[in-house]
Enzyme design. Structure first.
Site, PDB file in Angstrom:
ATOM      1  N   ASP A   1       9.137   6.910   6.582  1.00  0.00           N
ATOM      2  CA  ASP A   1       8.264   7.522   5.572  1.00  0.00           C
ATOM      3  C   ASP A   1       6.836   7.713   6.066  1.00  0.00           C
ATOM      4  OD1 ASP A   1       9.982   8.108   3.503  1.00  0.00           O
ATOM      5  OD2 ASP A   1       9.758   6.163   2.520  1.00  0.00           O
TER       6      ASP A   1
ATOM      7  N   LYS B   1       4.388  10.307   4.572  1.00  0.00           N
ATOM      8  CA  LYS B   1       3.764  10.165   3.245  1.00  0.00           C
ATOM      9  C   LYS B   1       2.268   9.959   3.330  1.00  0.00           C
ATOM     10  CE  LYS B   1       7.726   8.441   0.587  1.00  0.00           C
ATOM     11  NZ  LYS B   1       8.288   7.310  -0.200  1.00  0.00           N
TER      12      LYS B   1
ATOM     13  N   HIS C   1      16.125  11.746   7.264  1.00  0.00           N
ATOM     14  CA  HIS C   1      16.622  10.704   6.359  1.00  0.00           C
ATOM     15  C   HIS C   1      16.733  11.161   4.909  1.00  0.00           C
ATOM     16  CE1 HIS C   1      12.347  10.146   5.440  1.00  0.00           C
ATOM     17  NE2 HIS C   1      12.676   9.297   4.471  1.00  0.00           N
ATOM     18  N   HIS C   2      16.275  12.378   4.609  1.00  0.00           N
ATOM     19  CA  HIS C   2      16.489  12.926   3.264  1.00  0.00           C
ATOM     20  C   HIS C   2      17.472  14.096   3.272  1.00  0.00           C
ATOM     21  CE1 HIS C   2      13.856  10.452   0.879  1.00  0.00           C
ATOM     22  NE2 HIS C   2      12.846  10.655   1.715  1.00  0.00           N
TER      23      HIS C   2
END
Length: 512
Positions: free
Chosen positions: A372, A375, A426-427
């Site tokens: 992440d 972000k 990962h999404h």
């Protein structure tokens, strides 16, 4: 090796026993009187404190059989004319080529020198001397024995050095396959025995010792054998004899070795606060060659150990930076738990279960905390919104996958390259309905598919600013429902098989 080396009484006793092994002398002659006269002339002869033992053959074929049975014959006194006029000559290439014995010294003896001219024989045959039987008086026979046995002894010494070098190279190769400091250090201790005593019994070959490394002034055990096998992590000063402490304190940078009363001790100091140490309790070298082999191996092993330690320190720094980066994003998201650690450990379990190598699984574990990272580019109003995101905000949030990839993919470091792929994938979803690129099935990287499951498992089972934690039963039901849709079905099956082990990760790394 230092001139101050001290060897234990055990070494002296071994050397004393070795001096009693006789030199084997083979007499090949069809005249029994030659055998008798030769033995009589040499009956009290000794070389290097070792007596002679005589082997007897009366034909070339018997001689070959004897050397085949006793390949450690030091000297062959070989008659030229036996069952044929050139039987002895024919035997020489068979010894060298068929039996591949290049060590035994061969002296041809003839009572008919005219049949085999000396110059021709010396030039054409791999022999060490050519004598007429009439000239081999007692004195000349003694001189011949000294010359031949000295040559044989020196050839064996060269061969032992060659074999020792091969063992060093083999041991070094095996050590290079070890990528962890503790495994490498233990490997050093194990390989010492293979170098010094490859054919000895277990009692001698299994030496006891410790390998230690110093960082920031703290010298601790990283590997041990024998009585030291349970001392990993302990301070070396509590284990070493008093004579070793002064030795450590007095050495400058570089490699140093010394035999103390209690065993062999060597160290490599690369700087004031970096020291690698090896102590082998009760180990003694039996001769000069073993001393040399021991020092050469230890010097190279400790230098390699130091380099591996520095590389490990650098890799540890990289891992720490990875967690710091990931943790910075978590703090910005107002999540101060151990989400990153749990995702990393769950990813490792799934990576191993999917058949990846230890190296690949560790790489995924180390890179997963970067999933992440993107972000950090998402505005606070979107990132920390307590309620559901509207379509425009969701579009902004989805860009974090590409942002993370863009930040990391230009690096050539394995951790960051893997982290870039994980951040990007990962999404993604197994059915192709994910983001940012709508990849499906195995077009999604395995590292991305693994981290996706780990991330969702922990996110659902943990409290967030916008939701409460789900129960593990609810999480399991979700994965069973999304098997083959959101998630790789094979990986979901592995998750279910290891559900209890993965669920325990939350207990091991609870939120702060």
């Amino acid at each position: 090796m230092s001139d101050e080396l001290i060897f234990a009484d055990e070494q002296d006793s071994r050397a004393e026993q070795q001096t009693q092994i006789p030199w084997k002398i083979l007499i090949v002659d069809d005249d029994e009187e030659v055998h008798t006269i030769t033995k009589l002339a040499l009956r009290n002869f000794q070389f290097d404190g070792r007596p002679l033992v005589f082997l007897h053959s009366h034909s070339a074929q018997e001689g070959l059989d004897m050397i085949r049975k006793h390949p450690d014959v030091a000297l062959c006194l070989l008659d030229v004319v036996m069952e044929s006029d050139h039987a002895g000559l024919d035997m020489v290439p068979k010894i060298r080529d068929e039996l591949r014995n290049t060590f035994v010294r061969i002296v041809l003896r003839t009572g008919q020198p005219g049949q085999a001219p000396e110059e021709t024989i010396i030039a054409d045959y791999d022999i060490n001397d050519y004598k007429e039987k009439t000239e081999l008086t007692r004195g000349k026979l003694h001189t011949l024995l000294y010359s031949c046995l000295r040559s044989y002894r020196d050839i064996l010494a060269l061969e032992r050095n060659r074999q020792g070098l091969e063992r060093i190279l083999l041991a070094s190769t095996q050590l290079q396959q070890k990528t962890f400091v503790q495994d490498f250090a233990r490997g050093i201790l194990e390989q010492i025995s293979a170098i010094l005593a490859p054919d000895e019994d277990a009692l001698y070959a299994q030496c006891e010792g410790v390998a230690a490394h110093e960082e920031s002034g703290r010298l601790t055990v990283v590997a041990g054998t024998g009585t030291y096998q349970h001392d990993i992590g302990k301070a070396v000063t509590d284990l070493l004899p008093d004579s070793a402490h002064a030795f450590i304190a007095g050495v400058e940078t570089g490699f140093h070795a010394q035999h103390l009363d209690s065993g062999y001790f060597c160290l490599y100091r690369s700087s004031e606060l970096h020291l690698s140490l090896l102590y082998l309790k009760g180990l003694t070298a039996r001769n000069a060659m073993e001393k040399h082999l021991l020092e050469v191996f230890c010097q190279n092993a400790l230098t390699a150990f130091e380099n591996l330690s520095l590389r490990t320190e650098l890799e540890d720094s990289q891992r720490e930076i990875v967690f710091i980066l990931g943790d910075a994003v978590e703090h910005r998201s107002r999540e101060t738990g151990q989400h990153l650690r749990r995702v990393a450990e769950i990813s490792y379990i799934l990576a191993k279960a999917s058949g990846l190598s230890q190296h690949q699984a560790v790489l995924i574990r180390e890179a997963a905390p970067l999933h992440d990272l993107g972000k950090i580019a998402i505005p606070d109003a979107v990132l920390n919104k307590p309620g559901p995101l509207d379509p425009d905000e969701w579009a902004i949030m989805q860009t974090h996958a590409q942002h993370g990839y863009d930040m990391l993919h230009q690096s050539d470091k394995p951790i960051l390259c893997t982290g870039a792929q994980i951040a990007l994938d990962h999404h993604e979803r197994w059915d192709g309905k994910g983001y940012p690129n709508g990849l499906a099935g195995t077009d999604i990287s395995l590292a991305g598919r693994i981290t996706a499951i780990a991330d969702v498992f922990d996110a659902l089972s943990s409290r967030r600013c916008y939701k409460d934690a789900w129960s593990l039963d609810q999480v399991k039901a979700l994965f069973q429902k999304e098997r083959g849709a959101h998630f790789d079905p094979d990986l979901v099956d592995l998750l279910m098989e290891r559900w209890d082990e993965i669920a325990d990760i939350k207990a091991q790394f609870p939120d702060r």
